[in-house]
Design an enzyme around this catalytic site. Sequence first.
Site, mmCIF file in Angstrom:
data_model
loop_
_atom_site.group_PDB
_atom_site.id
_atom_site.type_symbol
_atom_site.label_atom_id
_atom_site.label_comp_id
_atom_site.label_asym_id
_atom_site.label_seq_id
_atom_site.Cartn_x
_atom_site.Cartn_y
_atom_site.Cartn_z
ATOM 1 N N LYS A 128 -14.487 8.514 -3.424
ATOM 2 C CA LYS A 128 -15.736 8.843 -2.727
ATOM 3 C C LYS A 128 -16.260 10.210 -3.173
ATOM 4 O O LYS A 128 -17.466 10.397 -3.357
ATOM 5 C CB LYS A 128 -15.511 8.842 -1.205
ATOM 6 C CG LYS A 128 -15.199 7.453 -0.649
ATOM 7 C CD LYS A 128 -14.628 7.503 0.767
ATOM 8 C CE LYS A 128 -13.916 6.194 1.095
ATOM 9 N NZ LYS A 128 -13.012 6.302 2.252
ATOM 10 N N HIS B 77 0.800 -1.232 0.000
ATOM 11 C CA HIS B 77 0.000 0.000 0.000
ATOM 12 C C HIS B 77 0.833 1.282 0.000
ATOM 13 O O HIS B 77 0.329 2.331 0.372
ATOM 14 C CB HIS B 77 -0.898 0.054 1.232
ATOM 15 C CG HIS B 77 -1.976 -0.970 1.257
ATOM 16 N ND1 HIS B 77 -3.246 -0.731 0.801
ATOM 17 C CD2 HIS B 77 -1.966 -2.256 1.682
ATOM 18 C CE1 HIS B 77 -3.986 -1.824 0.967
ATOM 19 N NE2 HIS B 77 -3.227 -2.765 1.504
ATOM 20 N N THR C 263 -8.458 6.681 -1.736
ATOM 21 C CA THR C 263 -9.820 6.160 -1.876
ATOM 22 C C THR C 263 -10.814 7.291 -1.600
ATOM 23 O O THR C 263 -11.938 7.256 -2.087
ATOM 24 C CB THR C 263 -10.083 4.994 -0.899
ATOM 25 O OG1 THR C 263 -9.574 5.356 0.390
ATOM 26 C CG2 THR C 263 -9.411 3.724 -1.361
ATOM 27 N N LYS D 96 1.273 14.390 0.712
ATOM 28 C CA LYS D 96 -0.094 14.689 0.272
ATOM 29 C C LYS D 96 -0.262 16.188 -0.029
ATOM 30 O O LYS D 96 -1.173 16.602 -0.707
ATOM 31 C CB LYS D 96 -1.099 14.245 1.334
ATOM 32 C CG LYS D 96 -1.104 12.725 1.553
ATOM 33 C CD LYS D 96 -2.106 12.308 2.612
ATOM 34 C CE LYS D 96 -2.043 10.849 2.997
ATOM 35 N NZ LYS D 96 -2.784 9.953 2.091
ATOM 36 N N LYS E 2 -7.788 13.949 4.605
ATOM 37 C CA LYS E 2 -6.912 12.781 4.537
ATOM 38 C C LYS E 2 -5.892 12.951 5.651
ATOM 39 O O LYS E 2 -5.835 14.019 6.276
ATOM 40 C CB LYS E 2 -6.210 12.698 3.189
ATOM 41 C CG LYS E 2 -5.607 14.049 2.737
ATOM 42 C CD LYS E 2 -5.071 14.008 1.304
ATOM 43 C CE LYS E 2 -6.128 14.120 0.241
ATOM 44 N NZ LYS E 2 -6.381 12.911 -0.503
ATOM 45 N N ARG E 3 -5.088 11.917 5.911
ATOM 46 C CA ARG E 3 -4.041 12.080 6.911
ATOM 47 C C ARG E 3 -3.123 13.233 6.527
ATOM 48 O O ARG E 3 -2.944 13.526 5.347
ATOM 49 C CB ARG E 3 -3.243 10.778 7.051
ATOM 50 C CG ARG E 3 -3.987 9.696 7.778
ATOM 51 C CD ARG E 3 -4.384 10.101 9.174
ATOM 52 N NE ARG E 3 -3.196 10.243 9.990
ATOM 53 C CZ ARG E 3 -2.847 9.420 10.972
ATOM 54 N NH1 ARG E 3 -3.620 8.399 11.274
ATOM 55 N NH2 ARG E 3 -1.750 9.617 11.669
HETATM 56 C C1 CR1 Z 1 -2.106 4.603 0.899
HETATM 57 O O1 CR1 Z 1 -1.344 5.690 1.350
HETATM 58 C C2 CR1 Z 1 -4.201 3.915 -0.262
HETATM 59 C C3 CR1 Z 1 -4.552 3.128 0.993
HETATM 60 C C4 CR1 Z 1 -5.373 1.898 0.680
HETATM 61 C C5 CR1 Z 1 -2.558 3.774 2.079
HETATM 62 C C6 CR1 Z 1 -3.302 5.097 0.108
HETATM 63 O O2 CR1 Z 1 -2.871 5.733 -1.065
HETATM 64 O O3 CR1 Z 1 -5.376 4.356 -0.866
HETATM 65 O O4 CR1 Z 1 -3.372 2.700 1.651
HETATM 66 N N1 CR1 Z 1 -1.407 3.212 2.764
HETATM 67 O O5 CR1 Z 1 -4.751 1.105 -0.265
HETATM 68 C C7 CR1 Z 1 -1.352 3.077 4.088
HETATM 69 O O6 CR1 Z 1 -2.261 3.438 4.822
HETATM 70 C C8 CR1 Z 1 -0.124 2.271 5.944
HETATM 71 O O7 CR1 Z 1 -0.230 2.495 4.570
#
Ligand code: CR1
Length: 826
Positions: free
Chosen positions: A673, A368, A669, A565, A559-560
């Site tokens: 949404k 991921h 994701t 980002k 988002k985080r």
């Molecule tokens: C990624 O940063 C992705 C999600 C789900 C995250 C994001 O781009 O959409 O996973 N990775 O696949 C993450 O949380 C700990 O790593």
Amino acid sequence: MHTVTENTQRFSSSPATVESFTSEFVRQLRYEQGVDLGFASSDDLYQALARTVRRYMIDNWLDTLSTQTAKGAKAVAYLSAEYLMGPQLPNALLATGLAEVARDSLAALGLDLDEIGATEVEPGLGNGGLGRLAACFIDSLATMDIPAVGYGIRYEYGIFRQTFVDGRQAEQPDPWLSKGSPWEFAHPDMAVEVGFHGHTERYTDAAGVERTRWVRGDCVLAVPYNYMVPGYGTKNVNTLRLWSAKATNAFDLQIFNAGDYEAAVRAQTVAENISKVIYPEDSTPQGKELRLKQQYFFVAASLADFINQTLPQGFDLTKIHERVTFQLNDTHPVIAIPELMRILVDERGIDWATAWDVTRKTFNYTCHTLLPEALEVWSVELLGRLLPRHLEIIFQINEEFLAEVRKAYPGDELRARRMSIIQEQPERAVRMAFLASIGSSKINGVAELHSQLLRDKVLNDFSELWPSKFTNVTNGVTPRRFLALSNPGLANLITEAIGEGWVKDLERLRELEPFAEDASFRSEFRAVKAANKERFVELIAQRDGIELPADAMYDVMVKRLHEYKRQMLKLLHVVTLYDRVLRGELRASDITPRVVTFGAKAAPGYKMAKEIIALINAVAKVVNHAPELQGRLQIAFPANYNVTLAEKLIPAADLSEQISLAGKEASGTGNMKFALNGALTIGTLDGANVEIYDLVGDEHFFLFGLTEPQVADVVDAGYKPGAYYEGNRSLKGAIDLIASGAFSNGDRNAFEFVLSDLLGKDRFLVLADYQAYVDAQDKVEVAYADQEAWSRSAILNVARTGFFSSDRSIQDYLDRIWHAKPQPVR
Ligand code: CR1
């Protein structure tokens, strides 16, 4: 108040009448909880309501279990350290079709469904995208009748609650279980022992074979808690099994009687710490050890559970891959690979070669990330101390693997060293992503671009050795939670136009395309968006005491908080607008009224991210009170962004900010949404943005910024952010305004930490993409002025993003990786 469930009735038929539901509710309250309706607290009511709804899922759940057991078909076991579930009650009402009945029953008792529902505390057992993806996937698996179980950890404290103190993030614990959870079923009787520490021994067994055994130093109990995962529009109800840690011997009576009360419960404390909190701070050695303990704890319990409870007695484990596929959700569960080897070789006496063949057929790995620093490694010292047998197994796997590499690439010792599971520098450590890649059948990335970059860069040596191991599965989101539940207005509008089939077959949204040309549909669509803004404005006034206008453009970045980002880029745009107004270059009355909304938590130990949060809040404080900007530009930064808030915010958005540096965001994701809820995206060609852009079309997407290959070129040429600053008047203006103390009561050093990094390093090329971003925002302004054209684009975004259903993702996993089949419950 608006409702979370108002539109759920139409999608399913109800298993109860108002009379039967009411009597079950009152029975729960009186005879299970011992509370009289007249004296019930709001929590009493919530518990009784949840238990009443739950009661209508249990028969299907038990039928599912017996169907799956009887058929013995291949199952999917999803191993994930995170499940970011969101509120459970609305989803259960949707799945059972009980929303209207529940509303009417409660109303007859003088109670309000939404008021009771609003007291639910969401289980925040995840950080962000990865955890929410796991929650979407188990929803889809259940909806698609796939025998599946989600395995994870029942953290006593979820992701921290964020508050702001003088604009700075402060973290509060999230005691989501303090009042108990009506959705869980504890099974202390089914607890599994999990060992740690100790040593290994060689011995000769009765048949004269040399074997190894692990003599465990200490043990804890893993207690399973089961949660129902109801499919939508099906009887199938799958299980999420989360493990909670308990001491084997919680209490020492002798020590207690001797008067040392703390020592008497020490074993209990040590054991229970394992499932105490998600992602404990790992900057200390103790923190690191605790994380590795968590990982082994849940994985060991899950494998034991599947082998001993789900497989039939006496099952031949050399065939385990025919009955289950273990999906590794990132590297957190990867220690499962040597654990299965240990079970097969040490406990079952299966020869190493056969065991290894079976193990590799049983696991698959999803990566991921693209950031090298996010790839987990465990020091050999720690792993060897905590799990001595597993380290031996890892060494043996590595030895055989390196022999294979040397055979495939004779003389290429550098390559062998690069690919080794064990890194030597800066310390000897186990690279979990490599172990996962070697021990799995398939490795997948989470968007086309991400999977490509995994093959070409991050795991390039492995993709050269085993090209066919690599595949892609683009992420998706569940249309149940993120459209049907969260946006009832739009869901109804869609259903009136094309019928309700889209809830289980999201590609049907394509049928909406012609409606984009229909002026009256567009006007209804705008009315829904306006109502969603009203709903959000009301919520945020109540929740955060923030006053917002409802008739503005909602420009949203949630988002985080992470440098890659690029929340900083969004902030620089806002500061630029303000700066231009102050300089008289821009008339405030020419700005489209905009509410720029942020939602973001920073990892507690991530200093830069926390400074950026402080800066956003500082800018907000000034901009929101600047007389020049009244009614034109406002920043809203509600604290503690979570699933509950997302469900209200995303449907209200006009503009979705997906502005990461190309080549850094694995997928995203949230981007899906927003598009699905009719926001237009301003974004880079990164992660799944690429696929959104391809599907919705250039006209309906604000594309900007460097592409991934261009980023590589800029970096290779020796990136100098200072040159962009010197060369761009408006960028210089914005940065100088921050540096002048305008947002920090004249303190010129307040944001030195952020600014000096930006001007000196800027690892994520914020300054390089600045002008392109501001230009794209100018296009947004122009486009938004034509509301007919804008709503046409927004409708086309909805119509063309059905691809991003998590049902489609799961179908891809089934076709490309899992090869499990639906087992409908009759
Ligand atoms: C990624 O940063 C992705 C999600 C789900 C995250 C994001 O781009 O959409 O996973 N990775 O696949 C993450 O949380 C700990 O790593």
